[in-house]
Motif scaffolding. Structure first.
Motif, PDB file in Angstrom:
ATOM      1  N   TYR A   4       1.975  13.723  16.840  1.00  0.00           N
ATOM      2  CA  TYR A   4       1.725  13.731  18.280  1.00  0.00           C
ATOM      3  C   TYR A   4       2.560  14.778  19.017  1.00  0.00           C
ATOM      4  O   TYR A   4       2.217  15.178  20.121  1.00  0.00           O
ATOM      5  N   ASN A   8       0.717  22.711  23.196  1.00  0.00           N
ATOM      6  CA  ASN A   8      -0.548  22.895  23.897  1.00  0.00           C
ATOM      7  C   ASN A   8      -0.847  24.389  23.812  1.00  0.00           C
ATOM      8  O   ASN A   8      -0.361  25.184  24.625  1.00  0.00           O
ATOM      9  N   GLU A 199      -3.749   4.405  19.671  1.00  0.00           N
ATOM     10  CA  GLU A 199      -4.800   5.002  18.840  1.00  0.00           C
ATOM     11  C   GLU A 199      -5.361   4.000  17.836  1.00  0.00           C
ATOM     12  O   GLU A 199      -6.570   3.984  17.560  1.00  0.00           O
ATOM     13  N   CYS A 263      -1.654  16.069  24.599  1.00  0.00           N
ATOM     14  CA  CYS A 263      -2.971  16.513  24.122  1.00  0.00           C
ATOM     15  C   CYS A 263      -3.722  15.405  23.388  1.00  0.00           C
ATOM     16  O   CYS A 263      -4.897  15.129  23.674  1.00  0.00           O
ATOM     17  N   LYS A 264      -3.066  14.771  22.423  1.00  0.00           N
ATOM     18  CA  LYS A 264      -3.726  13.728  21.635  1.00  0.00           C
ATOM     19  C   LYS A 264      -4.049  12.519  22.510  1.00  0.00           C
ATOM     20  O   LYS A 264      -5.145  11.949  22.424  1.00  0.00           O
ATOM     21  N   TYR A 265      -3.096  12.146  23.367  1.00  0.00           N
ATOM     22  CA  TYR A 265      -3.322  10.987  24.237  1.00  0.00           C
ATOM     23  C   TYR A 265      -4.510  11.222  25.175  1.00  0.00           C
ATOM     24  O   TYR A 265      -5.358  10.341  25.342  1.00  0.00           O
ATOM     25  N   ASP A 266      -4.565  12.390  25.795  1.00  0.00           N
ATOM     26  CA  ASP A 266      -5.661  12.682  26.724  1.00  0.00           C
ATOM     27  C   ASP A 266      -7.012  12.613  26.020  1.00  0.00           C
ATOM     28  O   ASP A 266      -8.001  12.110  26.581  1.00  0.00           O
ATOM     29  N   LYS A 267      -7.051  13.096  24.798  1.00  0.00           N
ATOM     30  CA  LYS A 267      -8.288  13.046  24.016  1.00  0.00           C
ATOM     31  C   LYS A 267      -8.668  11.594  23.706  1.00  0.00           C
ATOM     32  O   LYS A 267      -9.835  11.196  23.860  1.00  0.00           O
ATOM     33  N   LEU A 268      -7.691  10.805  23.277  1.00  0.00           N
ATOM     34  CA  LEU A 268      -7.944   9.394  22.952  1.00  0.00           C
ATOM     35  C   LEU A 268      -8.392   8.610  24.190  1.00  0.00           C
ATOM     36  O   LEU A 268      -9.330   7.816  24.130  1.00  0.00           O
ATOM     37  N   ARG A 269      -7.720   8.835  25.301  1.00  0.00           N
ATOM     38  CA  ARG A 269      -8.049   8.133  26.547  1.00  0.00           C
ATOM     39  C   ARG A 269      -9.474   8.464  26.987  1.00  0.00           C
ATOM     40  O   ARG A 269     -10.239   7.573  27.380  1.00  0.00           O
ATOM     41  N   LYS A 270      -9.815   9.735  26.918  1.00  0.00           N
ATOM     42  CA  LYS A 270     -11.163  10.156  27.301  1.00  0.00           C
ATOM     43  C   LYS A 270     -12.210   9.472  26.430  1.00  0.00           C
ATOM     44  O   LYS A 270     -13.235   8.978  26.927  1.00  0.00           O
ATOM     45  N   GLU A 271     -11.963   9.437  25.121  1.00  0.00           N
ATOM     46  CA  GLU A 271     -12.908   8.806  24.200  1.00  0.00           C
ATOM     47  C   GLU A 271     -13.046   7.313  24.486  1.00  0.00           C
ATOM     48  O   GLU A 271     -14.155   6.771  24.455  1.00  0.00           O
TER      49      GLU A 271
END
Length: 284
Positions: A4, A8, A199, A263-271
């Motif tokens: 994590y 960026n 996650e 970066c990873k959190y934003d992607k997970l949250r969006k999904e």
């Protein structure tokens, strides 16, 4: 539980990205040289951050080299290595060893016990060389296991176990920067643990495995709670970080702490939000 703490890339200058990659490649090479192909497979971005942080703080000049490897067979690439690279590689193997033992004890994973035996002899050498760090790693992992067995839902207390673990191996030397480095590692460790739980939540719910977020996830403001908690962790982490007298590679380090870790959190949250909206539409 790692992967994590990375950059960026779009917000990083090309020269800084090349430096970051050279530190990453240096760690990869050191893991291979010291621990073979298996060691190389344990490579993480998180330890690269630690190398750059400690290299900047102690102004330990890295040795530059160019080489080819399996990942880059056609073109030589830069690598940067110093004594801190070796330290990070040793800590990486120590964590991997305990993770593999955990897999064996929890799931009777043959791969886990086989992997642990591969590095057991070298782990014993690491444990003897870094008694302080290894003691805290072992104690913290045992405390975390106890929390899991009790199905503890106090997120702060559970995440604190992993925070203590990371905080200790961020302390390369017991000097005037010891407490500040421990704080950086502690809050970053808590941040990592919480994102990892975030996650894994759906998978853990499906498998009926332990996850400290199960009860919180039933609350309507769950997503906002997680975001606020993570923001607090990184605010405390960066507050400690900014106390350090860093000059070299500071733009890379700030890119990681202020942008890369999200970066990873934003992607997970969006999904997760997209999936939730999709389920709402299907249930209409």
């Amino acid at each position: 539980m790692f992967g994590y703490v990375t950059i960026n890339k779009p917000e990083l200058k090309i020269k800084d990205f090349n430096r970051y990659r050279a530190y990453y490649c240096g760690l990869c090479r050191t893991l291979k040289d010291e621990y073979g192909r298996f060691g190389q497979m344990t490579l993480t971005y998180d330890m690269t951050f630690l190398i750059i942080l400690l290299t900047s703080l102690y102004e330990t000049k890295p040795e530059h080299d160019t080489e080819r490897c399996i990942a880059h067979p056609l073109k030589k690439h830069d690598s940067l290595v110093n004594e801190i690279t070796t330290y990070a590689a040793d800590m990486n193997i120590a964590l991997t060893y305990h993770h593999l033992l955990d897999d064996w004890e929890d799931e009777k994973s043959i791969a886990g016990i086989a992997g642990a035996k591969l590095v057991q002899r070298k782990y014993k050498k690491i444990a003897k060389q870094y008694e302080r760090q290894i003691k805290v790693i072992v104690d913290s992992l045992n405390e975390l296991k106890d929390c899991e067995q009790k199905n503890m839902t106090d997120l702060d207390q559970v995440a604190r176990c992993f925070g203590n673990l990371m905080g200790e191996f961020f302390v390369y030397k017991q000097d005037e920067w010891e407490q500040t480095l421990r704080e950086v590692g502690f809050y970053l460790g808590k941040f990592i643990y919480i994102i990892d739980a975030y996650e894994d939540l759906d998978k853990d719910l499906k498998n009926k495995s332990y996850n400290p977020l199960v009860e919180m996830s039933k609350q309507p403001d769950y997503e906002e709670q997680i975001r606020q908690i993570l923001n607090l962790m990184m605010a405390d982490c960066t507050r400690a970080f900014e106390k350090l007298p860093l000059i070299y590679e500071v733009e890379i380090l700030r890119n990681i702490l202020y942008a890369g870790v999200w970066c990873k959190y934003d992607k997970l949250r969006k999904e997760r939000l997209e999936k939730a909206n999709e389920n709402k539409e299907n249930n209409k």
